[in-house]
Structure formats: C-alpha cells, structure tokens
Design an enzyme around this catalytic site. Structure first.
Site, mmCIF file in Angstrom:
data_model
loop_
_atom_site.group_PDB
_atom_site.id
_atom_site.type_symbol
_atom_site.label_atom_id
_atom_site.label_comp_id
_atom_site.label_asym_id
_atom_site.label_seq_id
_atom_site.Cartn_x
_atom_site.Cartn_y
_atom_site.Cartn_z
ATOM 1 N N LYS A 1 0.826 -1.207 0.206
ATOM 2 C CA LYS A 1 -0.070 -0.025 0.069
ATOM 3 C C LYS A 1 0.916 1.357 0.149
ATOM 4 O O LYS A 1 2.095 1.121 0.445
ATOM 5 C CB LYS A 1 -1.072 0.025 1.208
ATOM 6 C CG LYS A 1 -2.152 0.719 1.188
ATOM 7 C CD LYS A 1 -3.308 0.102 0.606
ATOM 8 C CE LYS A 1 -4.532 0.921 0.154
ATOM 9 N NZ LYS A 1 -5.626 0.256 -0.304
HETATM 10 P P1 NAD Z 1 -12.782 8.219 -3.048
HETATM 11 O O1 NAD Z 1 -11.956 9.289 -2.677
HETATM 12 O O2 NAD Z 1 -13.224 8.176 -4.538
HETATM 13 O O3 NAD Z 1 -14.226 8.428 -2.024
HETATM 14 C C1 NAD Z 1 -14.184 8.670 -0.677
HETATM 15 C C2 NAD Z 1 -15.665 9.162 -0.293
HETATM 16 O O4 NAD Z 1 -15.395 8.916 1.129
HETATM 17 C C3 NAD Z 1 -15.897 10.619 -0.653
HETATM 18 O O5 NAD Z 1 -17.412 10.680 -0.827
HETATM 19 C C4 NAD Z 1 -15.507 11.361 0.506
HETATM 20 O O6 NAD Z 1 -16.069 12.285 0.876
HETATM 21 C C5 NAD Z 1 -15.701 10.252 1.847
HETATM 22 N N1 NAD Z 1 -15.037 10.382 2.890
HETATM 23 C C6 NAD Z 1 -13.593 10.773 2.902
HETATM 24 N N2 NAD Z 1 -13.367 10.799 4.258
HETATM 25 C C7 NAD Z 1 -14.383 10.710 5.084
HETATM 26 C C8 NAD Z 1 -14.630 10.603 6.243
HETATM 27 N N3 NAD Z 1 -13.696 11.007 7.315
HETATM 28 N N4 NAD Z 1 -15.967 10.438 6.713
HETATM 29 C C9 NAD Z 1 -17.018 10.066 5.951
HETATM 30 N N5 NAD Z 1 -16.704 10.245 4.718
HETATM 31 C C10 NAD Z 1 -15.383 10.298 3.969
HETATM 32 O O7 NAD Z 1 -12.340 6.971 -2.468
HETATM 33 P P2 NAD Z 1 -12.671 5.577 -2.955
HETATM 34 O O8 NAD Z 1 -11.773 4.945 -3.721
HETATM 35 O O9 NAD Z 1 -14.062 5.309 -3.268
HETATM 36 O O10 NAD Z 1 -12.251 4.689 -1.705
HETATM 37 C C11 NAD Z 1 -13.314 4.452 -0.500
HETATM 38 C C12 NAD Z 1 -12.936 3.369 0.347
HETATM 39 O O11 NAD Z 1 -12.752 1.841 -0.504
HETATM 40 C C13 NAD Z 1 -11.463 3.319 1.001
HETATM 41 O O12 NAD Z 1 -11.522 2.973 2.076
HETATM 42 C C14 NAD Z 1 -10.669 2.427 0.127
HETATM 43 O O13 NAD Z 1 -9.557 1.899 0.848
HETATM 44 C C15 NAD Z 1 -11.447 1.399 -0.212
HETATM 45 N N6 NAD Z 1 -11.304 0.764 -1.526
HETATM 46 C C16 NAD Z 1 -11.085 1.337 -2.604
HETATM 47 C C17 NAD Z 1 -11.034 0.688 -3.724
HETATM 48 C C18 NAD Z 1 -10.875 1.264 -5.073
HETATM 49 O O14 NAD Z 1 -10.795 0.673 -6.269
HETATM 50 N N7 NAD Z 1 -11.068 2.488 -5.349
HETATM 51 C C19 NAD Z 1 -10.607 -0.813 -3.805
HETATM 52 C C20 NAD Z 1 -10.618 -1.543 -2.496
HETATM 53 C C21 NAD Z 1 -11.078 -0.460 -1.422
#
Ligand code: NAD
Length: 468
Positions: free
Chosen positions: A117
């Site tokens: 990561k």
């Molecule tokens: P992103 O940045 O596209 O979206 C994140 C969302 O969460 C936004 O709406 C933001 O406003 C909100 N957010 C951020 N901080 C926050 C907080 N403190 N409290 C409440 N809401 C909050 O991110 P993403 O790519 O959608 O990732 C979201 C989660 O999914 C993360 O935990 C990430 O590790 C996990 N994830 C993502 C992927 C991927 O392919 N992008 C894969 C596996 C896991």
C-alpha cells in the site's frame, strides 16, 4: 480496525489452525506447531516500510515537505500489489495495516499478488492540479527502485483516481526508458491501456457480495434446513427476514457511507438493481448525509458529484438539480434505520463507542477496516451479518489483475468480458466463505476469511521452504 487488531486476528487464526489437523498434515505435532507459528510471525511482520518526503513548491511560492509511504507487506503469493491513497489521515501505521489487508485479500481470492500500500499525507482538495501533478510524479521518483510490473504494482485508492495514475505511469516511463511500463500501475484510464470497467469494479463487487448472498446463495441453501449451523441461527433469521422483504416487493432500504469511486457505484448498483427492488434511503460524504425515506435519485446525485466533487448540501444546490432530500450531519448515516449499510469511506466508523446504535441488519465493508473487531463480534451476536472488507471490496483488484494480464498479452478485453470474469471470480470466493461461515464456522465472517487466506499463505510459505 487498526494494525494491532489485524495482527491479533492473524495470531488467533494461526492458533485455530493448530487445532485443525486436516490442514498441513505432519507426523510430528511439535514440528507442525513450530511451522505454523513461524508462518504467523512472518505474516504479522512487514517485508519493507519506506518513508520519504516529497518536496512541493506550492503555487503561492511556499515550499512543503510532505510525508509519503510505500509499504510492502508480503509477496509469497505474487508481486506486491496495492493502492496509493492521498489523505490527511495517512501515517505509517495506517498504510501498513492496509498493506497487510491487501496480502490477505489477494490470498483469499486466489489472486497471484502479494500485499502492499502507498500513501501521501495530504488532503487533495487543498492542492491545485499543478501541485497534485508534481506530487504524483515525485511519488514515483522517490519509490521508483521498488516499483514495477514484476515488483510492486500500485493502483488508485482513497483520494486518487485514473488521472493521477496516468501521471504516475508517465513518470515511470520517463524514468525507465525502453522498458515495459504498462503493467507498472493498474487503474489507468482506458485510453492509457487501462481495463474497461476498472473504475466501477470495486463498487459493483461490493454490492454483489451482499446481493449474491441474499439472492443466490441463500435461496439455494434455505431449502435444506439439515445443513444449518446452530451457531449462525440468528444470521439465518436475518437472511430470511430480508429475503421475504424483497420477495414481497417491499423495497430493501440501503444506506451508503462515502459517495466516491466505490460508494457512488455501489449506490447506483442498488438503485438500478433489476432483480429486486432497493431504495437508496441515504448517502453521505465527508461533509453531509442526504436522506429520503422514499429513496434518493442516485443518478442526479452522481451528476452533481461529478461536477462539484462533493454532494450538494444547501437548499439551492439541491433545487438546481431537482433533488429531493433531507440534509443531515455526515455521521448521522451510521445509525440510520435501514436494512443494509454499505461502507465506502474510511476506517474505524463502527467501534465500541457507537456499535449499540447500529440498526442495519447487513453491514458491507466496501471501505477498508470500517468496523472494529469488538464491534464485529458484538454485531454478530445481535444477529447481524458483517461482510468483511477483504471479501467485499476485491472487485477492483480482480479487474486490476486482468488489466495487468492484458498489458502482458497486449490484448484488450471488452467491458463485458472483464465484468463477467470479475463476477465469476468473486462468486467463487463468496461461495466458499459463505459455505464455511454459515454451515460450519463458530467464528465471525472476518475470521473465516482470514482463515482461508492464511491457509493459502502458509501452504505457499511452506512449499517455498520458508518455515524452517
Ligand atoms: P474516493 O476518494 O473516491 O471517495 C471517498 C468518499 O468517502 C468521498 O465521498 C469522501 O467524501 C468520503 N469520505 C472521505 N473521508 C471521510 C470521512 N472522514 N468520513 C466520511 N466520509 C468520508 O475513495 P474510494 O476509491 O471510493 O475509496 C473508498 C474506500 O474504499 C476506501 O476505504 C478505500 O481504501 C476502499 N477501496 C477502494 C478501492 C478502489 O478501487 N478505489 C478498492 C478497494 C477498497
């Protein structure tokens, strides 16, 4: 769920495997215990933690040195793989925890990757495009020696996206002229050799992990009451209740915390689901929760978010897009009275502080580590079903694997082929986990997932001769 909780859980699963004589059969019991302990020690520790500082000249002329990390946890099952996040909460402990989860996730899903990561300690909203471009390029310069298509392959995560990944690939190519560069990152834009469907894959897979359970696995198993596991009787009742609900055309109420890459797509999957009616009763981002008891219009919310990079939160903003919703505080979503809660934001959202207030029957971890170990156990005792991160959010890495493979064979898969393959692979792991959890396990579903992953990792470590 933080780094120490993840490590404790690994330790507990190793202890449990010692009692399971069918796994890693050996004549000498003492030798077998030592072998398992040695695997536990390896997997509780991390291969490499690299911390560096990125120097950025801000548009106003100020110079900043920003902490940046790449953590490579373990590569026994393949090249290191894991996203890069841009977030103010990034620190060494968080990035290491997420790297361990990647090792476990890839092993659970049988993917030929290890776990890594990366992170940069910034709030991307505070930086201009030029500054973000500089930070992305410098990240690659700092970690160039450790990255590459057969070493460590990053992807997007919280706060990053295909645009940032494209910049990073561009920099990787400049640093390594004449070398294969396409497989050095996944989550690239389609024009830049990315996989079609990669952006949507994590959100689609997250929704699938819940919907497959309710709509495919459960209807098949419920016919045979003989196979039921007494320890899971309240979970069977929960499934029965939800199944009856959507079969009687009573919509299932869903809430989605986080409306970015994962949450936006998961919400759209629920909204457009053709097989059973769902109502997206609430969504949130870091600033606001929007609620509508009759269901929000997810398409309109997505068009607003695409333009403004956040959800609307004033009457005028809602009116401009003709969105009907009640505006609440961001945290309010967690305790809403819904059937299914999809987490798609950040870690540590349900802990012992608020676990008693959670009303949803099914909690789906699209985000990494949103539910603590204590809360997981407590909620399970209340009959709730918690589908853990390493199971639910693997759609992205499944498609990343296809993207990486596609760069090696220089053949482009269609979006249909990609999503069909991802769905088939996810279903196969879901079937294995649900089978163990609902039919025989006495532990949480997270424990079941860790157990399957650790069996694979331990066997590989053993076969590679690493456990003497
Ligand atoms: P992103 O940045 O596209 O979206 C994140 C969302 O969460 C936004 O709406 C933001 O406003 C909100 N957010 C951020 N901080 C926050 C907080 N403190 N409290 C409440 N809401 C909050 O991110 P993403 O790519 O959608 O990732 C979201 C989660 O999914 C993360 O935990 C990430 O590790 C996990 N994830 C993502 C992927 C991927 O392919 N992008 C894969 C596996 C896991």
């Amino acid at each position: 769920m933080d780094r120490s909780q993840t490590k404790v859980l690994i330790e507990e699963v190793i202890k449990d495997l010692k009692q399971n004589n069918e796994f890693l059969e050996m004549d000498d019991l003492e030798e077998r215990n030592k072998t398992l302990e040695s695997a536990g020690e390896i997997l509780k520790t991390t291969d490499k933690i690299i911390k560096s500082y990125i120097r950025v000249s801000r548009d106003g002329g100020k110079i900043e040195r920003i902490p940046a990390y790449r953590v490579q946890h373990n590569n026994i099952s393949g090249f290191y793989k894991g996203g890069i996040r841009f977030s103010e909460d990034v620190d060494e402990s968080e990035v290491e925890n997420l790297a361990i989860l990647m090792t476990l996730k890839n092993a659970l899903h049988g993917l030929p990757f290890g776990g890594a990561k990366g992170g940069v300690d910034i709030n991307p909203r505070d930086y201009t495009d030029r500054e973000l471009n500089l930070i992305s390029k410098k990240y690659v310069q700092r970690f160039a020696l450790n990255l590459g298509p057969t070493q460590d392959i990053p992807a997007p995560d919280l706060g990053t996206n295909e645009r940032i990944i494209d910049w990073m690939v561009g920099e990787y190519k400049t640093i390594h002229p004449g070398q294969a560069y396409s497989g050095s990152f996944t989550g690239k834009s389609v024009e830049n050799n990315g996989a079609k469907g990669r952006r949507e894959a994590t959100g689609i897979g997250t929704f699938l992990s819940y919907f497959y359970l309710l709509n495919e696995w459960f209807p098949e198993k419920r016919k045979d009451s003989e196979i039921r596991n007494e320890a899971r009787s309240s979970q069977w009742e929960t499934l029965e209740k939800l199944h009856t609900k959507f079969n009687e055309a009573d919509p299932v109420d869903v809430a989605v915390q986080g409306f970015g890459n994962v949450g936006g797509v998961a919400a759209l999957e629920a909204y457009n689901n053709a097989a059973a009616k769902h109502r997206v009763a609430a969504v949130s981002d870091q600033f606001v929760t929007l609620r509508h008891p009759e269901g929000l219009n997810v398409e309109k919310l997505l068009s607003y978010t695409r333009k403004h990079n956040r959800l609307p939160d004033t009457r005028e903003q809602l009116q401009e897009y003709k969105i009907e919703a009640e505006v609440k505080a961001a945290k309010d979503i967690l305790t809403m009275d819904v059937d299914v809660m999809i987490f798609a934001a950040v870690e540590d959202q349900v802990t012992k502080e608020n676990m008693k207030d959670i009303q949803a029957d099914v909690l789906v971890e699209g985000a990494n580590a949103p539910v603590s170990v204590e809360a997981d156990l407590y909620l399970q005792e209340q009959g709730k079903i918690i589908i853990p991160d390493i199971l639910a959010n693997a759609g992205g890495v499944h498609v990343s694997y296809l993207e990486w493979k596609q760069s090696r064979v220089t053949e482009m898969y269609s979006k249909e082929e990609i999503l069909e393959e991802m769905g088939a692979q996810m279903r196969s792991t879901l079937k294995q986990v649900f089978g163990e959890y609902f039919l025989s396990s006495e532990h949480t579903m997270r424990f079941t997932c860790y157990s399957i992953a650790l069996r694979r990792l331990t066997s590989l470590l053993y076969k590679h001769g690493k456990l003497f």
